[in-house]
Design a protein around this motif. Structure first.
Motif, PDB file in Angstrom:
ATOM      1  N   HIS A   1       0.855  -1.184   0.000  1.00 36.55           N
ATOM      2  CA  HIS A   1       0.000   0.000   0.000  1.00 36.55           C
ATOM      3  C   HIS A   1       0.892   1.235   0.000  1.00 36.55           C
ATOM      4  CE1 HIS A   1      -3.316   2.573   2.123  1.00 36.55           C
ATOM      5  NE2 HIS A   1      -3.144   2.898   0.852  1.00 36.55           N
ATOM      6  N   ILE A   2       0.820   2.004  -1.077  1.00 34.46           N
ATOM      7  CA  ILE A   2       1.640   3.206  -1.233  1.00 34.46           C
ATOM      8  C   ILE A   2       0.722   4.423  -1.257  1.00 34.46           C
ATOM      9  CG2 ILE A   2       3.257   4.442  -2.724  1.00 34.46           C
ATOM     10  CD1 ILE A   2       2.990   0.801  -3.350  1.00 34.46           C
ATOM     11  N   VAL A   3       1.068   5.440  -0.500  1.00 38.54           N
ATOM     12  CA  VAL A   3       0.317   6.696  -0.490  1.00 38.54           C
ATOM     13  C   VAL A   3       1.243   7.823  -0.943  1.00 38.54           C
ATOM     14  CG1 VAL A   3      -0.893   8.395   0.921  1.00 38.54           C
ATOM     15  CG2 VAL A   3      -1.267   5.954   1.320  1.00 38.54           C
ATOM     16  N   HIS A   4       0.849   8.530  -2.007  1.00 37.11           N
ATOM     17  CA  HIS A   4       1.577   9.721  -2.445  1.00 37.11           C
ATOM     18  C   HIS A   4       0.915  10.945  -1.812  1.00 37.11           C
ATOM     19  CE1 HIS A   4       4.126   7.973  -5.651  1.00 37.11           C
ATOM     20  NE2 HIS A   4       3.148   7.092  -5.761  1.00 37.11           N
ATOM     21  N   ILE A   5       1.704  11.746  -1.134  1.00 31.69           N
ATOM     22  CA  ILE A   5       1.231  13.039  -0.625  1.00 31.69           C
ATOM     23  C   ILE A   5       1.896  14.099  -1.488  1.00 31.69           C
ATOM     24  CG2 ILE A   5       1.153  14.595   1.345  1.00 31.69           C
ATOM     25  CD1 ILE A   5       1.183  12.175   3.174  1.00 31.69           C
TER      26      ILE A   5
ATOM     27  N   ALA B   1      -2.597  15.872   5.930  1.00 29.70           N
ATOM     28  CA  ALA B   1      -2.614  14.577   5.237  1.00 29.70           C
ATOM     29  C   ALA B   1      -2.232  13.451   6.182  1.00 29.70           C
ATOM     30  CB  ALA B   1      -1.673  14.617   4.039  1.00 29.70           C
ATOM     31  N   LEU B   2      -1.178  13.653   6.987  1.00 25.37           N
ATOM     32  CA  LEU B   2      -0.788  12.638   7.957  1.00 25.37           C
ATOM     33  C   LEU B   2      -1.875  12.439   9.004  1.00 25.37           C
ATOM     34  CD1 LEU B   2       2.961  13.627   8.414  1.00 25.37           C
ATOM     35  CD2 LEU B   2       2.091  11.552   7.320  1.00 25.37           C
ATOM     36  N   GLU B   3      -2.507  13.524   9.413  1.00 25.84           N
ATOM     37  CA  GLU B   3      -3.584  13.413  10.391  1.00 25.84           C
ATOM     38  C   GLU B   3      -4.762  12.631   9.818  1.00 25.84           C
ATOM     39  OE1 GLU B   3      -5.204  13.893  14.141  1.00 25.84           O
ATOM     40  OE2 GLU B   3      -3.184  14.419  13.428  1.00 25.84           O
ATOM     41  N   TYR B   4      -5.032  12.823   8.533  1.00 29.19           N
ATOM     42  CA  TYR B   4      -6.109  12.062   7.902  1.00 29.19           C
ATOM     43  C   TYR B   4      -5.789  10.562   7.896  1.00 29.19           C
ATOM     44  CZ  TYR B   4      -8.984   9.912   4.343  1.00 29.19           C
ATOM     45  OH  TYR B   4      -9.830   9.049   3.682  1.00 29.19           O
TER      46      TYR B   4
ATOM     47  N   GLY C   1      -7.556   5.492  10.145  1.00 29.70           N
ATOM     48  CA  GLY C   1      -7.122   4.127  10.425  1.00 29.70           C
ATOM     49  C   GLY C   1      -6.333   3.489   9.311  1.00 29.70           C
ATOM     50  N   SER C   2      -5.808   4.296   8.404  1.00 28.54           N
ATOM     51  CA  SER C   2      -5.023   3.750   7.299  1.00 28.54           C
ATOM     52  C   SER C   2      -3.605   3.431   7.782  1.00 28.54           C
ATOM     53  CB  SER C   2      -4.963   4.763   6.151  1.00 28.54           C
ATOM     54  OG  SER C   2      -4.202   4.273   5.080  1.00 28.54           O
ATOM     55  N   HIS C   3      -3.053   2.335   7.252  1.00 28.91           N
ATOM     56  CA  HIS C   3      -1.699   1.928   7.640  1.00 28.91           C
ATOM     57  C   HIS C   3      -0.889   1.606   6.392  1.00 28.91           C
ATOM     58  CE1 HIS C   3      -2.618   1.806  11.924  1.00 28.91           C
ATOM     59  NE2 HIS C   3      -3.772   1.238  11.602  1.00 28.91           N
TER      60      HIS C   3
ATOM     61  N   HIS D   1       5.472   7.128  16.047  1.00 31.06           N
ATOM     62  CA  HIS D   1       5.305   6.400  17.308  1.00 31.06           C
ATOM     63  C   HIS D   1       3.895   6.539  17.867  1.00 31.06           C
ATOM     64  CE1 HIS D   1       9.605   5.791  17.182  1.00 31.06           C
ATOM     65  NE2 HIS D   1       9.802   7.100  17.117  1.00 31.06           N
ATOM     66  N   TYR D   2       2.998   7.055  17.052  1.00 29.41           N
ATOM     67  CA  TYR D   2       1.653   7.291  17.556  1.00 29.41           C
ATOM     68  C   TYR D   2       0.589   6.787  16.586  1.00 29.41           C
ATOM     69  CZ  TYR D   2       4.356  10.344  20.564  1.00 29.41           C
ATOM     70  OH  TYR D   2       5.284  10.822  21.445  1.00 29.41           O
ATOM     71  N   GLY D   3       0.770   5.572  16.076  1.00 27.38           N
ATOM     72  CA  GLY D   3      -0.294   4.952  15.295  1.00 27.38           C
ATOM     73  C   GLY D   3       0.011   4.701  13.838  1.00 27.38           C
ATOM     74  N   LEU D   4       1.109   5.268  13.312  1.00 28.80           N
ATOM     75  CA  LEU D   4       1.442   5.050  11.898  1.00 28.80           C
ATOM     76  C   LEU D   4       2.824   4.417  11.771  1.00 28.80           C
ATOM     77  CD1 LEU D   4       0.197   8.318  10.115  1.00 28.80           C
ATOM     78  CD2 LEU D   4      -0.807   6.051   9.987  1.00 28.80           C
ATOM     79  N   SER D   5       3.152   3.538  12.686  1.00 30.01           N
ATOM     80  CA  SER D   5       4.528   3.022  12.762  1.00 30.01           C
ATOM     81  C   SER D   5       4.905   2.132  11.594  1.00 30.01           C
ATOM     82  CB  SER D   5       4.703   2.245  14.069  1.00 30.01           C
ATOM     83  OG  SER D   5       3.775   1.174  14.141  1.00 30.01           O
ATOM     84  N   LYS D   6       3.936   1.620  10.860  1.00 34.76           N
ATOM     85  CA  LYS D   6       4.237   0.676   9.784  1.00 34.76           C
ATOM     86  C   LYS D   6       4.903   1.335   8.591  1.00 34.76           C
ATOM     87  CE  LYS D   6       1.879  -2.610   6.720  1.00 34.76           C
ATOM     88  NZ  LYS D   6       0.563  -3.127   6.264  1.00 34.76           N
TER      89      LYS D   6
END
Length: 1088
Positions: free
Chosen positions: A641-645, A751-754, A759-761, A785-790
């Motif tokens: 899963h790749i996300v471009h910002i 974008a990171l907050e979204y 719940g996207s990883h 370190h707060y939910g997006l560690s993957k």
């Protein structure tokens, strides 16, 4: 749990299960005795200490089943555990089956070891034959004896004697079996052991009997006893059987079942059919199966089964898709037929009204102008149409022709006849013999001074044409019914031909893309042949492959040893890394080699090289490792899963090449079966016409404002649009605001907050240039370190000229960083933003979207073309370009320039090249504009001068025109790109896609993609390519002249050679096929 069974005497047994009450329900069971009627259960000398090993499995049955399983309870029922599901049912031959009346469908096996347990039917038959053989032969004639019947009788007697011997042997073996089982029960009971199996050595593809002493089990107070189990760590063929009480001394219960050929271990527990279990203190029971598969062979067997299953599923899926496609075709055909009928009806009604109007105006003759003889006629009749030449504009014509049709010209021009002067009529009358069309209600015509292609003067009744009623035409209602049917048939035929052409074109397009992709993959595999390659080149799962390595070109140069370290599936294969292998010299003397077996479940091969078995110095391809795709495996790579910002995306929010890269790279990675999302600001200037399924998704709060999230698809890519209600993106533009840094910084954080709140990883977050650079440090400081560690961060520099401080910080924080060509990465390696981080900095060339830039499917071109008809296609495009821009239509070399007019693009070189082209009697076309008004004015003045002095050979279009750009790429012979610096450049790639030859300055991506026909043959061969253009060093007029003069001279002097060069460049793949593979390697390296 170990149970050793010792025998007191040698015994060779052949075991026959024939208890008619046994019902076995283990799948699959192909027969009771798979190796013949009698299956040998035990062979050998039991006095030597042969034993059956029954051990406790390391697996916990209760945990596998995720239900409660208790140990033994004193003075109560056995341990509670799961209530089994309906058991897997396996049957034995029907001769061994009986309805036992057991509840719940469990298989039942009733055992009784008292008395001989033999094949009574066969023994009785043997006895009967023995008795018959003892009787004297009667009724034989002398002739029979003479013919050899006595010899036959001797053979029969011998056979019956053998049967009798067999009967005795069977009885003895069965008696020995029963005695052995009795001994084992006594021995195990005396030792306090509650379980044993017979035969003691369990082998695959045989029947066994399991004995349980219920009095020693937690099931001692239960009425029913069942065995539930499976094979090979509970992974193969589960079973459930009912145990039956035996008449052995003690409380012994037993059942029989078949051990499949694939088994290397039997795992099982006992239970009461409900919730009380004996599971060996939660360790389960297990029996090793000898002389069969081991765990590794079983894994391969499972993979082969998986392959078969996948093939079957693929076939079923293909059939479903075929049926669905057929259903869609039927529905589409039905809808098209309805549309054709509706169109035919509408067209018929239009024609009916037209004919009705014409009928009102039509006459049978006009005095002194025209008439028809005979006056009464019908369809198919031959009539004479008379015309008075003196009555109109054709009075002085030497020739007279009639151009006619019928029913409002519904069938077009269907009557063309010349008129001759009438000798019978007084005056200037001429006539033509005309056959009245079959369906004519009204005739339509004009007179002219020649046939349709040569006429110059017409008499068309003052632009109303001439019309005559057909007196004996068919009834109108019948005519219009037939007319509608003919129109419908014509529409259907036109649609059929149109759809066939579309399908044929789509098929050819897909075939060309597939062939190009195949060539690119092969080129990819050969691209490092000077360092490493394999034989065979295409690595297949389940086969041997030899790896050849040349340490002379690596960090291991001169090392006395080279060790190969390998695994599969991005180092995540179930078997782990292979042991290091010392490579041996290959036959060619420069390489070393080793051979490995590729497992069936591999989809990629991963390896590095080291100087010793322990490690030491490594060659790991600059921390990227070596990877080779594996074909034909039973497993496929799990989608990443790749996300471009990003702040740009073509075609909805495009300013420069960044927007093209985001869209095209996303599509290419999706084509490799990965999942890609794009997060983009919702500008108020977005071109939403190119967004499909655009819809409001949700909203969230952050940064003191509400942020609305919209969703849509752009070029097949999922895009999430963030619209903060604070108005930061209601500016009417993408760039150009004084607070751009604030706007884009807010967007990156939002974008990171979204991603966090939704719940996207994602596996990879890919950000681009200074505008989304803040993503890198915001993620590492606030979200990692707060939910997006993957996620891992990949950052791409598209142009270091803008926002260098932001770029430097993003490179420092990223896991991997890239720029858009290898040469540009070396050109900026000394920049302080990059220099400290070269170990994670890579150059990957951009590509072009071959669906957008495709001369075979380009609607802006006069004719489609491929490399097969490149000369014809480009000639048509050149003529169309010359006509559109008002240039002289002539066979001259055309130089095209498509560029933003900035200092970076070498505008002083562009001006010089224009003049040089005109001096060489060529034509030049420029398309582009300058953001700097001063530069724009310079080119406006230059355009005015050139249009005045060389109006037939020069045209400067100082604006943006997408259709014209396509026509220039196709119609030009050369495309000039004289950039002072160029990180990648797409112009030269598009030019080659359209068969135009690039003329470029050697810098950045231009150097990486254009190989000079005179100087770069070896460099091109190293990339698996042929030379494809003209290039120059320096940034002065002499450099441009050197390349441009050679190019134009080649056009004039060697047209055949030049045409072959156009074909060559068209067949080179500059799409995203190769860059997408490189990016996937980078993504995997970032996650390593």
């Amino acid at each position: 749990m170990d149970v050793s069974l010792q025998a007191h005497r040698p015994l060779s047994c052949r075991t026959v299960f024939q208890d008619s009450r046994s019902i076995l329900k283990l799948k699959p069971l192909t027969g009771f005795c798979p190796n013949g009627r009698y299956s040998s259960w035990f062979k050998g000398d039991l006095t030597s200490g042969a034993s059956c090993k029954i051990t406790a499995s390391s697996a916990d049955f209760s945990r596998r089943r995720q239900k409660k399983v208790s140990g033994s309870r004193p003075n109560g029922p056995g341990p509670k555990a799961i209530v089994p599901k309906t058991p897997v049912q396996t049957s034995v031959p029907k001769t061994n089956q009986r309805n036992t009346g057991d509840k719940k469908g469990f298989a039942s096996s009733t055992a009784s070891v008292v008395g001989p347990k033999v094949d009574e039917k066969r023994i009785d038959e043997t006895s009967r034959k023995v008795e018959e053989s003892s009787s004297p032969a009667t009724g034989r004639s002398f002739q029979e004896v003479e013919n050899g019947s006595i010899d036959k009788c001797i053979d029969i007697d011998k056979k019956l004697s053998d049967e009798a011997s067999l009967k005795l042997k069977l009885e003895m073996e069965e008696k020995q079996r029963i005695e052995e089982i009795k001994r084992l029960t006594e021995e195990n009971f005396s030792r306090g052991k509650k379980l044993f199996v017979y035969p003691q050595v369990v082998k695959p593809d045989q029947h066994i009997e399991v004995f349980l002493n219920k009095s020693l089990s937690t099931l001692n107070s239960e009425d029913d006893v069942f065995i539930m189990g499976a094979f090979n760590e509970w992974r193969w063929k589960s079973f459930t059987f009912r145990l039956s009480r035996t008449n052995l001394k003690g409380d012994w219960w037993s059942c029989q079942f078949h051990v499949p050929a694939e088994a290397y271990k039997i795992d099982f527990v006992f239970f009461n059919g409900k919730d009380v279990y004996d599971n060996n203190d939660k360790k389960d029971f297990c029996i090793d199966v000898e002389s069969g598969m081991d765990a590794f062979a079983f894994e391969d067997f499972l993979l082969e089964e998986k392959r078969k299953e996948l093939e079957k599923l693929a076939e079923e899926q293909a059939e479903r898709e075929r049926q669905a496609e057929e259903q869609r075709r039927i529905e589409a055909e039905k809808a098209a037929q309805e549309a054709d009928r509706a169109e035919a009806k509408a067209e018929t009604e239009r024609r009916r009204k037209l004919v009705q109007e014409l009928t009102k105006k039509a006459v049978r003759s006009v005095p002194d102008v025209w008439y028809i003889e005979p006056s009464e006629f019908k369809g198919k009749d031959l009539v004479r149409l008379y015309y008075n030449r003196s009555s109109g504009p054709l009075a002085g014509a030497n020739e007279l022709w009639v151009h006619g049709g019928h029913n409002g010209w519904s069938a077009g021009l269907s009557i063309v006849e010349s008129l001759v002067r009438s000798e019978e009529k007084d005056g200037d009358w001429w006539y033509a013999k005309v056959v009245v069309p079959d369906q004519a209600v009204v005739l339509d015509w004009v007179f002219a001074d020649g046939p349709p292609q040569n006429a110059t003067v017409y008499d068309n009744n003052h632009r109303h044409d001439f019309h005559a009623v057909v007196p004996k035409s068919i009834p109108q209602e019948q005519y219009w019914v037939e007319e509608e049917h003919q129109i419908y048939r014509k529409l259907q035929e036109e649609r059929r031909l149109r759809e066939e052409a579309i399908r044929a074109k789509a098929k050819k397009t897909a075939l060309m893309k597939a062939k190009m992709k195949e060539r690119t993959l092969r080129r990819y595999l050969l691209s490092q042949k000077h360092i490493v390659y394999t034989e065979p080149l295409d690595v297949q799962a389940g086969s041997m492959v030899t790896i050849f390595y040349n340490p002379a070109n690596t960090a291991l140069h001169g090392k006395p040893e080279v060790w190969f370290r390998c695994s599969f599936n991005h180092w995540a294969h179930r078997s782990g890394p292979l042991p290091p292998q010392k490579m041996v010299p290959a036959e060619n003397g420069t390489h070393v080699k080793t051979t490995v077996m590729v497992p069936l479940d591999a989809y990629v091969m991963d390896f590095v090289f080291s100087e010793s078995e322990e490690g030491g110095i490594f060659d790991n391809k600059n921390d990227m490792d070596y990877h080779i795709p594996v074909l034909g495996g039973v497993l496929k790579e799990s989608p990443m899963h790749i996300v471009h910002i990003t702040v740009e995306m073509a075609p909805i929010a495009k300013v420069g090449g960044l927007g093209d890269v985001v869209t095209s790279l996303s599509r290419a990675v999706q084509d490799l079966n990965h999942h890609v999302d794009v997060i983009l600001p919702k500008y108020d200037c977005l071109n939403l016409s190119n967004v499909k399924e655009f819809q409001y998704k949700r909203s969230y709060s952050w940064g003191g404002t509400e942020i609305k999230v919209w969703f849509g698809e752009v070029e097949g890519v999922s895009v999430y649009f963030l619209e903060p209600q604070n108005g930061l993106f209601y500016a009417g533009c993408i760039y150009g605001c004084k607070n751009d840094a604030e706007r884009f910084g807010f967007f990156c954080h939002a974008a990171l907050e979204y991603l966090l709140q939704s719940g996207s990883h994602p596996d990879i977050i890919h950000c681009h240039d200074w505008s989304s650079a803040p993503v890198a440090w915001l993620y590492k400081d606030h979200y990692m370190h707060y939910g997006l560690s993957k996620a891992r961060i990949v950052f791409t520099i598209h142009n270091l000229e803008f926002g260098a401080p932001f770029i430097g910080k993003a490179v420092a924080y990223s896991d991997k960083s890239t720029t858009v060509s290898h040469t540009y990465s070396k050109e900026i390696a000394g920049n302080p933003a990059v220099a400290p981080h070269l170990y994670k900095f890579h150059g990957i060339i951009n590509g072009i979207d071959q669906d957008i830039w495709d001369p075979y499917n380009d609607g802006f071109l006069p004719i489609p073309y491929t490399s097969e008809n490149v000369v014809e296609g480009k000639q048509a495009a050149k003529e169309a370009l010359q006509q559109r821009l008002g240039l002289k239509t002539a066979d001259l070399p055309v130089v095209g320039i498509i560029s933003r007019l900035t200092q970076q693009k070498g505008i002083h070189l562009i001006k010089h090249a224009i003049r040089r082209t005109l001096e060489r009697n060529g034509q030049v076309v420029l398309l582009g504009s300058a953001p700097d008004p001063r530069i724009q004015n310079e080119f406006v003045n230059l355009a005015n001068q050139l249009h005045s002095s060389h109006g037939d050979r020069a045209r400067l279009c100082l604006t943006y025109d997408e259709p014209l750009s396509h026509l220039i790429y196709a119609g030009a012979d050369f495309i000039l790109v004289p950039s002072i610096f160029e990180p990648c450049g797409l112009t030269q790639l598009v030019a080659m896609r359209y068969g135009s030859i690039p003329v470029v300055r050697k810098t950045g991506g231009l150097y990486d993609t254009v190989f000079d026909v005179d100087h770069d043959k070896e460099r091109a061969e190293a990339q698996g390519l042929e030379p494809n253009g003209f290039s120059f060093d320096g940034a002065d007029a002499a450099g441009v002249d050197y390349a441009l003069n050679r190019a134009i001279s080649a056009w004039y002097d060697g047209r055949d050679w030049f045409n072959s060069l156009c074909k060559t460049v068209m067949e080179q793949d500059w799409s995203w096929n190769r860059p997408a593979l490189d990016y996937m390697e980078l993504y995997h390296a970032a996650r390593k």
